[in-house]
Design an enzyme around this catalytic site. Structure first.
Site, PDB file in Angstrom:
ATOM      1  N   GLY A  28      -8.596 -15.033  -1.449  1.00 50.87           N
ATOM      2  CA  GLY A  28      -7.467 -15.207  -0.457  1.00 50.87           C
ATOM      3  C   GLY A  28      -6.555 -13.794  -0.444  1.00 50.87           C
ATOM      4  CE  LYS A  60      -5.184  -7.237   7.429  1.00 51.22           C
ATOM      5  NZ  LYS A  60      -5.366  -5.707   7.474  1.00 51.22           N
ATOM      6  CB  VAL A 119      -0.920   0.289   1.127  1.00 47.89           C
ATOM      7  CG1 VAL A 119      -1.610   1.199   1.727  1.00 47.89           C
ATOM      8  CG2 VAL A 119      -1.625  -0.871   1.123  1.00 47.89           C
ATOM      9  NE  ARG A 169       0.515 -11.070   1.827  1.00 45.01           N
ATOM     10  CZ  ARG A 169       0.977  -9.603   2.016  1.00 45.01           C
ATOM     11  NH1 ARG A 169       0.379  -8.643   3.095  1.00 45.01           N
ATOM     12  NH2 ARG A 169       0.670  -8.602   1.331  1.00 45.01           N
ATOM     13  CB  THR A 201      -7.079  -2.215   6.381  1.00 46.10           C
ATOM     14  OG1 THR A 201      -7.225  -1.877   5.188  1.00 46.10           O
ATOM     15  CG2 THR A 201      -8.830  -2.468   6.836  1.00 46.10           C
ATOM     16  CD  GLU A 221      -5.763   0.134   1.002  1.00 45.53           C
ATOM     17  OE1 GLU A 221      -5.914  -0.252  -0.561  1.00 45.53           O
ATOM     18  OE2 GLU A 221      -5.164  -0.866   1.382  1.00 45.53           O
ATOM     19  CG  ASN A 252     -12.120  -4.830   2.137  1.00 45.27           C
ATOM     20  OD1 ASN A 252     -12.287  -4.443   0.605  1.00 45.27           O
ATOM     21  ND2 ASN A 252     -10.546  -4.694   2.780  1.00 45.27           N
ATOM     22  CB  CYS A 255      -7.884  -7.750   2.107  1.00 46.62           C
ATOM     23  SG  CYS A 255      -5.943  -5.530   1.450  1.00 46.62           S
TER      24      CYS A 255
END
Ligand code: UDX
Length: 471
Positions: A259, A265, A13, A329, A123, A153, A210, A262
């Site tokens: 996956g 999590k 980011v 990730r 975040t 963002e 999200n 973001c």
């Protein structure tokens, strides 16, 4: 008007933001405390794959508008805007680990000039801005003039620079209207809506966005399974669903699961916030559960085609969590690989850019440098990531190099008609499994007699798709 901006944290980011603002004509200092990463950046290595980013960073460095330092105090002293873009990883029980944010606030808090705007770009949960403010005031006194702005963002990996230049909306939260205007002013060239609000709402906009997108993906994955079981093509059904303007068509692509850094999590973070405040987020827990099951569903598809996988060669195409990134990730492709390995399969893999990152976490996979090498002698090929090059595979060549032509298209990017024409046993996600047998049945028998009818059915469905006159 050009601003002097410091960005703390040159991860994904931070570097995208720094590069974008430098390309827009601002003077940007990127602060990175990891000495190896810092040295790489100073030598022009951005350290991860993001289309176009290396070029923009290099051009900005050449123009003298983007410099890197390891010293936060030095980096922020001359800046009037300081963006915090450090990691907020998942801590135990899904909570958000804010230690990097707190450290960054201390590092910059001691050095910023009066009147600096500190922007939280990472975040973070709703109370974080107050925490950052109090860390700075503890260091500089209650009267020290500093404005904190929450500015989440919404960048997507793989198209992040485009996202910076073409945002759907700009969100700025805080209690200093002039600071909000100045941060929003950085995007004066874009036409999008600007939401000015308080810290808590700004932070929640990111989490809710999200969470909703992740819910769409889990909806697609769960309903695709049902459609498989009922012999219905989910993609065709969704054309009819998506024409309802209240629903739309985006983010309904079924696949191996979501996956990345973001969705998993942030949904877990939201669930933890619910648990802490006594709100049981049943829907969000189900979104995670559905997602957690999806790689196993891909495995069951493989198993239904090839039988017990022990000793079989299974080739995975794509390892990154989605196309156009080398990020592995929480990649569902790696979960598919782990299941296959635990069941005794020989797992081969090819990914255009994610091999190195995958190797470090999954050394037991046999990596190849091209699709057809990876597929030679394979009992099944599984498309796990929707890389462009997999959309245009040479199916003739692929079927010839494989031991058995079985294609599991976990991203639905290959035309089933083409696959069947090339003698593949094809299975997508949600394409209806009547031709492939029920999933728990073990290997599908050879159903050559049904092939003609299946091709006809798929051709009809494809023709309806083209003319748009489907039922
Ligand atoms: C996401 C958000 O989109 C972005 O706004 C936020 O800032 C960070 O998180 P990103 O993680 O880059 O961005 O990926 P995204 O394109 O949103 O995809 C997330 C995951 O969902 C990927 O694993 C992707 O393959 C999966 N996905 C997405 C699907 O399986 N089906 C879809 O229809 C869309």
């Amino acid at each position: 008007m050009p601003e002097r901006i410091a960005v703390i944290g040159m991860g994904y980011v931070g570097l995208v933001n720094a590069a974008h603002f430098a390309a827009e004509g601002h003077e940007v200092t990127g602060v990175e405390i990891n000495p190896q990463r810092l040295a790489g950046l100073q030598n022009g290595e951005i350290g991860f794959y993001e289309p176009g980013l290396a070029e923009v960073v290099a051009a900005a460095q050449r123009a003298g508008r983007l410099t890197f330092t390891g010293d936060a105090a030095e980096g922020v002293r001359e800046s009037r805007m300081v963006f915090l873009a450090v990691g907020t990883p998942k801590a135990a029980n899904g909570r958000v680990d804010l230690s990097q944010i707190e450290r960054a606030a201390r590092d910059v808090g001691g050095a910023i000039a009066p009147g600096t705007i500190v922007v939280i770009r990472s975040t973070v949960p709703t109370q974080t801005a107050a925490r950052v403010q109090s860390i700075i005031r503890d260091l500089r006194g209650e009267q020290f003039p500093v404005a904190v702005v929450s500015h989440p963002e919404f960048l997507q990996q793989g198209s992040a620079l485009w996202g910076m230049a073409h945002p759907d909306r700009i969100v700025v939260g805080g209690d200093d209207p002039m600071a909000l205007d100045r941060i929003a002013g950085l995007y004066h060239g874009t036409q999008c809506a600007v939401i000015k609000t308080n810290h808590q709402t700004a932070s929640m906009i990111k989490y809710l966005s999200n969470a909703f997108l992740a819910a769409k993906v889990s909806f697609a994955n769960e309903m695709a399974k049902l459609c498989d079981a009922l012999g219905v093509d989910f993609l065709e059904a969704m054309r009819g669903v998506g024409l309802d303007r209240r629903i739309g068509t985006d983010f309904f692509a079924p696949g191996p699961g979501f996956g990345g850094s973001c969705f998993p999590k942030d949904v877990a973070g939201l669930v933890a916030m619910g648990d802490e405040t006594g709100v049981d987020l049943v829907l969000m827990k189900s979104v995670l559960r559905t997602n957690h099951r999806q790689p196993r569903y891909v495995y069951r598809k493989i198993r239904s085609q090839v039988g017990p996988v022990r000793g079989k060669v299974i080739t995975l195409l794509g390892l990154s969590f989605k196309a156009n990134t080398d990020d592995v990730r929480e990649s569902p492709a790696l979960d598919v690989a782990r299941i296959l390995l635990s069941e005794g399969a020989v797992v081969r893999a090819y990914d255009p850019v994610a091999e190195d990152r995958s190797r470090t976490v999954l050394p037991a996979v046999r990596y190849s440098s091209d699709v057809y090498g990876a597929a030679t002698g394979a009992d099944a090929v599984v498309v796990c990531t929707e890389w462009e090059e997999f959309r245009t595979l040479d199916l003739d060549r692929l079927s010839k190099v494989m031991a058995v032509p079985v294609l599991i298209d976990a991203r639905n990017i290959i035309n089933p008609v083409d696959a069947l024409h090339h003698a593949f046993r094809y299975s997508g996600i949600g394409r209806g499994s009547d031709w492939h047998g029920t999933l728990d049945d073990g290997p599908a028998e050879d159903r050559q007699s049904g092939r003609g009818a299946e091709i006809e059915r798929l051709e009809e469905s494809a023709a309806r798709g083209r003319t748009g006159d489907g039922p």
